[in-house]
Design a protein around this motif. Structure first.
Motif, PDB file in Angstrom:
ATOM      1  N   ALA A 256     -12.088  11.942  19.228  1.00 19.34           N
ATOM      2  CA  ALA A 256     -11.024  12.459  18.400  1.00 19.34           C
ATOM      3  C   ALA A 256     -10.925  11.678  16.689  1.00 19.34           C
ATOM      4  O   ALA A 256     -11.154  12.144  15.600  1.00 19.34           O
ATOM      5  CB  ALA A 256      -9.573  11.081  18.556  1.00 19.34           C
ATOM      6  N   ASP A 257     -12.235  10.839  16.871  1.00 24.75           N
ATOM      7  CA  ASP A 257     -12.861   9.912  15.288  1.00 24.75           C
ATOM      8  C   ASP A 257     -14.212  11.089  15.078  1.00 24.75           C
ATOM      9  O   ASP A 257     -13.635  10.793  13.698  1.00 24.75           O
ATOM     10  CB  ASP A 257     -13.680   8.960  16.270  1.00 24.75           C
ATOM     11  CG  ASP A 257     -14.193   8.280  15.236  1.00 24.75           C
ATOM     12  OD1 ASP A 257     -13.496   7.569  14.290  1.00 24.75           O
ATOM     13  OD2 ASP A 257     -15.846   7.877  15.094  1.00 24.75           O
ATOM     14  N   SER A 258     -14.203  12.048  15.919  1.00 25.51           N
ATOM     15  CA  SER A 258     -15.319  12.861  14.870  1.00 25.51           C
ATOM     16  C   SER A 258     -14.358  13.669  14.122  1.00 25.51           C
ATOM     17  O   SER A 258     -14.674  14.325  13.437  1.00 25.51           O
ATOM     18  CB  SER A 258     -15.760  14.065  15.510  1.00 25.51           C
ATOM     19  OG  SER A 258     -15.022  14.206  16.779  1.00 25.51           O
ATOM     20  N   LEU A 259     -12.832  13.663  14.692  1.00 29.84           N
ATOM     21  CA  LEU A 259     -11.812  14.811  13.942  1.00 29.84           C
ATOM     22  C   LEU A 259     -10.924  14.371  13.062  1.00 29.84           C
ATOM     23  O   LEU A 259     -10.676  15.315  12.119  1.00 29.84           O
ATOM     24  CB  LEU A 259     -11.975  15.566  15.339  1.00 29.84           C
ATOM     25  CG  LEU A 259     -12.085  16.540  15.994  1.00 29.84           C
ATOM     26  CD1 LEU A 259     -11.052  17.786  17.012  1.00 29.84           C
ATOM     27  CD2 LEU A 259     -12.929  17.325  15.282  1.00 29.84           C
ATOM     28  N   TYR A 260     -10.220  13.019  12.886  1.00 27.35           N
ATOM     29  CA  TYR A 260      -9.441  12.943  12.932  1.00 27.35           C
ATOM     30  C   TYR A 260      -9.237  11.376  12.235  1.00 27.35           C
ATOM     31  O   TYR A 260     -10.722  10.791  12.585  1.00 27.35           O
ATOM     32  CB  TYR A 260      -8.178  12.870  13.430  1.00 27.35           C
ATOM     33  CG  TYR A 260      -8.043  13.489  14.376  1.00 27.35           C
ATOM     34  CD1 TYR A 260      -6.613  14.821  13.606  1.00 27.35           C
ATOM     35  CD2 TYR A 260      -8.069  14.410  15.355  1.00 27.35           C
ATOM     36  CE1 TYR A 260      -6.088  15.905  14.157  1.00 27.35           C
ATOM     37  CE2 TYR A 260      -7.176  15.390  15.598  1.00 27.35           C
ATOM     38  CZ  TYR A 260      -6.520  15.944  14.793  1.00 27.35           C
ATOM     39  OH  TYR A 260      -6.168  17.401  15.849  1.00 27.35           O
ATOM     40  N   ASP A 261      -9.400  11.216  10.547  1.00 27.87           N
ATOM     41  CA  ASP A 261      -8.949   9.475  10.574  1.00 27.87           C
ATOM     42  C   ASP A 261      -7.819   8.436  11.297  1.00 27.87           C
ATOM     43  O   ASP A 261      -8.359   7.738  11.486  1.00 27.87           O
ATOM     44  CB  ASP A 261      -8.117   9.928   8.878  1.00 27.87           C
ATOM     45  CG  ASP A 261      -9.592  10.418   8.060  1.00 27.87           C
ATOM     46  OD1 ASP A 261     -10.491  10.015   8.761  1.00 27.87           O
ATOM     47  OD2 ASP A 261      -9.289  10.500   7.133  1.00 27.87           O
ATOM     48  N   THR A 262      -6.425   9.851  11.794  1.00 23.30           N
ATOM     49  CA  THR A 262      -5.989   9.054  12.436  1.00 23.30           C
ATOM     50  C   THR A 262      -5.188  10.280  14.082  1.00 23.30           C
ATOM     51  O   THR A 262      -5.173  10.627  13.585  1.00 23.30           O
ATOM     52  CB  THR A 262      -4.577   8.619  11.549  1.00 23.30           C
ATOM     53  OG1 THR A 262      -4.947   7.889  10.375  1.00 23.30           O
ATOM     54  CG2 THR A 262      -3.727   7.573  12.348  1.00 23.30           C
ATOM     55  N   ALA A 263      -5.205   9.874  14.396  1.00 21.90           N
ATOM     56  CA  ALA A 263      -5.145  10.193  15.724  1.00 21.90           C
ATOM     57  C   ALA A 263      -4.877   9.838  16.965  1.00 21.90           C
ATOM     58  O   ALA A 263      -4.928   7.802  16.662  1.00 21.90           O
ATOM     59  CB  ALA A 263      -6.129  11.151  16.528  1.00 21.90           C
ATOM     60  N   GLU A 264      -4.322  10.424  18.443  1.00 23.92           N
ATOM     61  CA  GLU A 264      -4.054   9.166  19.171  1.00 23.92           C
ATOM     62  C   GLU A 264      -4.676  10.138  20.575  1.00 23.92           C
ATOM     63  O   GLU A 264      -4.926  11.779  20.290  1.00 23.92           O
ATOM     64  CB  GLU A 264      -2.330   9.637  19.615  1.00 23.92           C
ATOM     65  CG  GLU A 264      -1.791   9.609  19.116  1.00 23.92           C
ATOM     66  CD  GLU A 264      -0.290   9.118  19.225  1.00 23.92           C
ATOM     67  OE1 GLU A 264       0.224   9.602  20.546  1.00 23.92           O
ATOM     68  OE2 GLU A 264       0.600   8.695  18.513  1.00 23.92           O
ATOM     69  N   VAL A 265      -5.254   9.540  21.257  1.00 20.80           N
ATOM     70  CA  VAL A 265      -5.712   9.299  23.303  1.00 20.80           C
ATOM     71  C   VAL A 265      -4.258   9.159  24.399  1.00 20.80           C
ATOM     72  O   VAL A 265      -3.990   8.440  24.612  1.00 20.80           O
ATOM     73  CB  VAL A 265      -7.165   8.612  23.019  1.00 20.80           C
ATOM     74  CG1 VAL A 265      -7.471   8.511  24.160  1.00 20.80           C
ATOM     75  CG2 VAL A 265      -7.884   9.132  22.382  1.00 20.80           C
TER      76      VAL A 265
END
Length: 832
Positions: A256-265
């Protein structure tokens, strides 16, 4: 440098202008021209060129074609050079293709006046390979649903040759070209608005500018919608979609960190995710990536953290230190927008363990979690926050959690703050755990400034020393609607304990209790050099230690204790104190309801050993409690000049009860309503005592002193040893009242005065009365009270008096306040 589309257009235009055979060129040479011509060449000398590119030389004037000399390794591979119509542009093109090894040209030529151009020496390398393509996202990887598909080429591309086929169709914008290294070398295919479905496939064909086709590009991508999924039967090679979830939480966070500035797991429950700090597999939060547990492992639409328990456990069994404990979850450099929600988090073992460790700018939101510090053999911490300096302050939000310090061998702590400023709110319980030596619900250290509010219960646990909240060199705000207990310490239990430069604010709490300790217990303990503000709390109770304290103020403490509904000394076995002040300075005890508790000897307020500063006790309702031996409403011992005014004081219940006991102190006792209590052996409203040290001479003015004991009752006692004196400096305008009571007892001289005139005959006394003050249930004076009481007091605002107050217990103005009126204030705590 590669050839360009612009260059080909130039070539086409120039070829259209080639000299028509059979026509002589015009003689454009200027007369007497002696200037050598100059030339510009494209492609530039040293460039990499395609095998079919045309080399163009542009002169600054017309040249003589017959003087052209072309040599060099490439001269044998070209057609006959051609000129444009004015003989200013020379074009050299390959016969078929330039040789792959490249080569050079040497060009010599003269203008029409016979001036030679400086010889032109050109060297070229040849590009005869197909272009390569590199996608930004690798094939079969996940991409965000709004992300463009980006492909970088290592050559200039022919944008007209592009062919794109996407499944599902109709989702893309057709592609856009941009320059990264070469012109038109980067292709971006954006979705019209967003990709849809679980997966997209792309087939891309394109040629470079020299006509070399790229190998067909076939790509497939999994589509993520701001969420990466993790399940116990997943696989970390999976793309993290709902149907192909990751196995480990950390792999999902990293993706998620590699693809988004803000995201959820999203993490499926009914699973224990075993991690190890010692093996480096513990969870590390990353900025903007929020992690939520508690999902139904069979679907992602059903979330219940109680039904689908999601556990993260540290399996470390060795290592860990005080400044770097073992941990299940680690945080650093994240803000409150990063959320950890819905987990059971267990610390491991080793020497020092923690459930969550946050260091330097660790400021996530931690919510709806159950956290345990583990079983470190030396210490354990539910949550441990550690900053090295103020610029890296940890300031997380911790809410709706249950936190336990664990079972550390020596000490355990629910929440430890070192140079941290968390907001700790709405948690169900913060428990210090079961460390054998000391346990702390919350420990605040080194300039920490937490806000602690609306928590259901904060308790110290059950160590030898147990503390609900402990602060040293810290300024916590302890606010609003929470129960704080010292726990059940084997020796000492303290609800809130502060020391050494701490400035806590303790306000609006429902119950602060000392818990139980075999030696002592205290609801709010201020050890030394502290300046607490304790106000608007519902209940402060000393607990059940051998000695119990509602509030303790130690040396050099300046407490502001105001507007608390109930301060109770607790149920100490030997002694209980509502408020105990020992060598403290400039305390303000204002508008509280104070009870000494229930013990062998009970004290509403005990004020001791302050010979340097003056505290103020005002506007309170104070009772001595229920002492099985003695009960004291206010006990003042060896103090300089404290002020006691506008209080309603009762000695409480027990064999011997005292409303206000004053020993070796020049106290200003003014406008108080003081009852003796219901002592069965002795009851005294105001008791002046001197047994050692220098003499004391308190002021006793404008008070109502009444008795209600069932045996020997005294409105006022003067008790001193030989050669000592505690004679009042003034005894003015007081009401002495008690049925069958001794109004004034001079115990050393064995003089019992029952007539008010005998009291007023003393040199220090005047205008005292013996009248029924007629109270209502709240000790307000009623209309049947004689005027000598309602208007017979001194005017403390008069220029000859100048007392430091002008209002009554309710804050209503005393009347009159002018210097000329002959009417005085009401006696007692309330102005009539």
């Amino acid at each position: 440098m590669k050839s360009t589309g612009f260059f080909k257009a130039v070539i086409a235009f120039l070829l259209a202008c080639v000299f028509i055979p059979g026509c002589a060129p015009p003689d454009n040479s200027p007369p007497n021209d002696i200037t050598a011509p100059t030339a510009q060449v494209y492609p530039l000398d040293g460039s990499e060129i395609s095998e079919t590119v045309t080399v163009v030389v542009t002169f600054d004037e017309a040249m003589d074609p017959d003087t052209l000399i072309l040599t060099g390794t490439l001269s044998d591979d070209c057609n006959t050079p051609s000129w444009n119509g004015t003989h200013e542009i020379l074009s050299i093109e390959p016969a078929t293709a330039w040789p792959p090894e490249g080569g050079n040209f040497n060009i010599e030529c003269k203008d029409l006046a016979g001036n030679s151009v400086i010889p032109i020496d050109l060297n070229y390398t040849i590009d005869n390979t197909a272009p390569n393509a590199t996608p930004l996202y690798a094939n079969n990887s996940p991409i965000p649903h709004t992300a463009g598909v980006v492909i970088h080429f290592d050559d200039e591309m022919d944008i007209d040759s592009l062919s794109v086929d996407i499944t599902p169709s109709g989702l893309d914008d057709g592609g856009n070209w941009s320059e990264t290294t070469y012109i038109n070398d980067t292709l971006t295919i954006n979705p019209n608005t967003a990709w849809s479905g679980d997966q997209i496939s792309l087939t891309i064909d394109c040629d470079d500018k020299t006509g070399h086709p790229v190998s067909q590009i076939n790509l497939s991508y999994y589509i993520l919608y701001g969420i990466v999924y993790t399940r116990g039967n997943g696989n970390d090679t999976n793309p993290g979609t709902a149907t192909l979830p990751k196995l480990t939480i950390q792999a999902a966070i990293d993706l998620a960190d590699s693809l988004y500035d803000t995201a959820e797991v999203h993490v499926a429950g009914n699973t224990i995710y075993s991690v190890s700090y010692q093996s480096g597999t513990h969870i590390t939060l990353k900025e903007g990536i929020s992690v939520y547990g508690g999902y139904n492992p069979s679907n992602w639409s059903d979330r219940n953290t109680t039904t689908y328990v999601t556990t993260i456990s540290d399996s470390s069994a060795t290592g860990g230190s005080t400044l770097s404990p073992n941990r299940a979850v680690s945080s650093g450099g994240v803000t409150v927008s990063t959320i950890l929600d819905g987990f059971t988090i267990n610390g491991g073992g080793g020497s020092c363990s923690s459930g969550i460790f946050g260091q330097n700018s660790a400021s996530p939101t931690i919510q709806n979690c159950i956290i345990d510090g583990g079983s470190g053999t030396t210490s354990s911490y539910g949550i441990y926050l550690y900053s090295t300096n103020l610029s890296l302050l940890c300031s997380p939000v911790i809410q709706n959690c249950s936190i336990n310090g664990g079972s550390g061998g020596s000490s355990s702590c629910g929440l430890y703050n070192n140079l941290a400023a968390p907001t700790v709110q709405n948690n169900t319980e913060i428990n210090g755990g079961s460390g054998s030596t000391s346990t702390y619900g919350i420990y605040n250290n080194t300039s920490s400034e937490p806000v602690i509010q609306n928590n259901t219960l904060i308790t110290g646990g059950n160590g030898g020393y147990s503390y609900g909240i402990y602060s040293t060199d810290a300024d916590p705000d302890i606010l609003s609607n929470q129960t704080i207990s010292g726990g059940s310490g084997g020796q000492h239990s303290y609800g809130i304990y502060s020391k050494t430069n701490s400035v806590p604010t303790i306000s609006g709490n429902t119950l602060i209790s000392g818990g139980g300790g075999s030696t002592d217990s205290c609801a709010v303990y201020n050890y030394s050099y502290t300046d607490p503000t304790i106000q608007n709390n519902d209940t402060i109770n000393g607990g059940s230690g051998n000695i119990s304290y509602g509030i303790y103020c130690g040396s050099y403490s300046s407490a502001q204790v105001k507007d608390n509904d109930s301060i109770n000394g607790g149920t100490g076995t030997t002694t209980s104190y509502g408020i105990y002040m020992d060598s403290s300075s400039s305390n303000l005890i204002d508008s509280n309801e104070i009870d000494g508790g229930s013990s062998g000897s009970s004290y509403g307020i005990y004020y001791s050993a302050d010979n340097s500063n003056s505290s103020i006790i005002r506007n309170n309702k104070i009772t001595g409690g229920n002492g099985s031996s003695n009960a004291y409403g206010v006990y003042i011992y060896f103090c300089s000049t404290p002020y006691v005014y506008n209080n309603v004081i009762s000695g409480g219940t027990g064999p011997n009860t005292y409303g206000l006991f004053n020993e070796h102190s020049d106290t200003r006792i003014r406008n108080n309503t003081v009852g003796s209590g219901t002592g069965t052996t002795k009851a005294s409203s105001v008791y002046l005592y001197e047994n050692s040290g220098s003499n004391s001479h308190p002021n006793v003015d404008n008070n109502i002193m009444y008795t209600s004991g069932s045996s020997v009752n005294y409105c006022m006692v003067e008790d001193y040893a030989p050669s000592r004196s505690c004679t009042p400096a003034s005894l003015l305008n007081n009401d002495f009242h008690g049925t069958g009571a001794v109004l004034y007892w001079d115990e050393y001289n064995d003089a019992a005065l029952s007539a008010i005139g005998d009291i007023n005959a003393k040199t220090f006394a005047s205008d005292n009365v013996n009248e029924n003050p007629s109270f209502d249930s709240g000790f307000y004076l009623t209309g049947s009270t004689p005027a000598s009481v309602t208007t017979g007091g001194l005017n403390g605002a008069h220029s000859t008096a100048l007392w430091n107050f002008t209002t009554d217990k309710d804050g209503d103005p005393r009347s009159p306040l002018d210097d000329t009126s002959t009417t005085g204030w009401s006696m007692g705590a309330y102005e009539y």
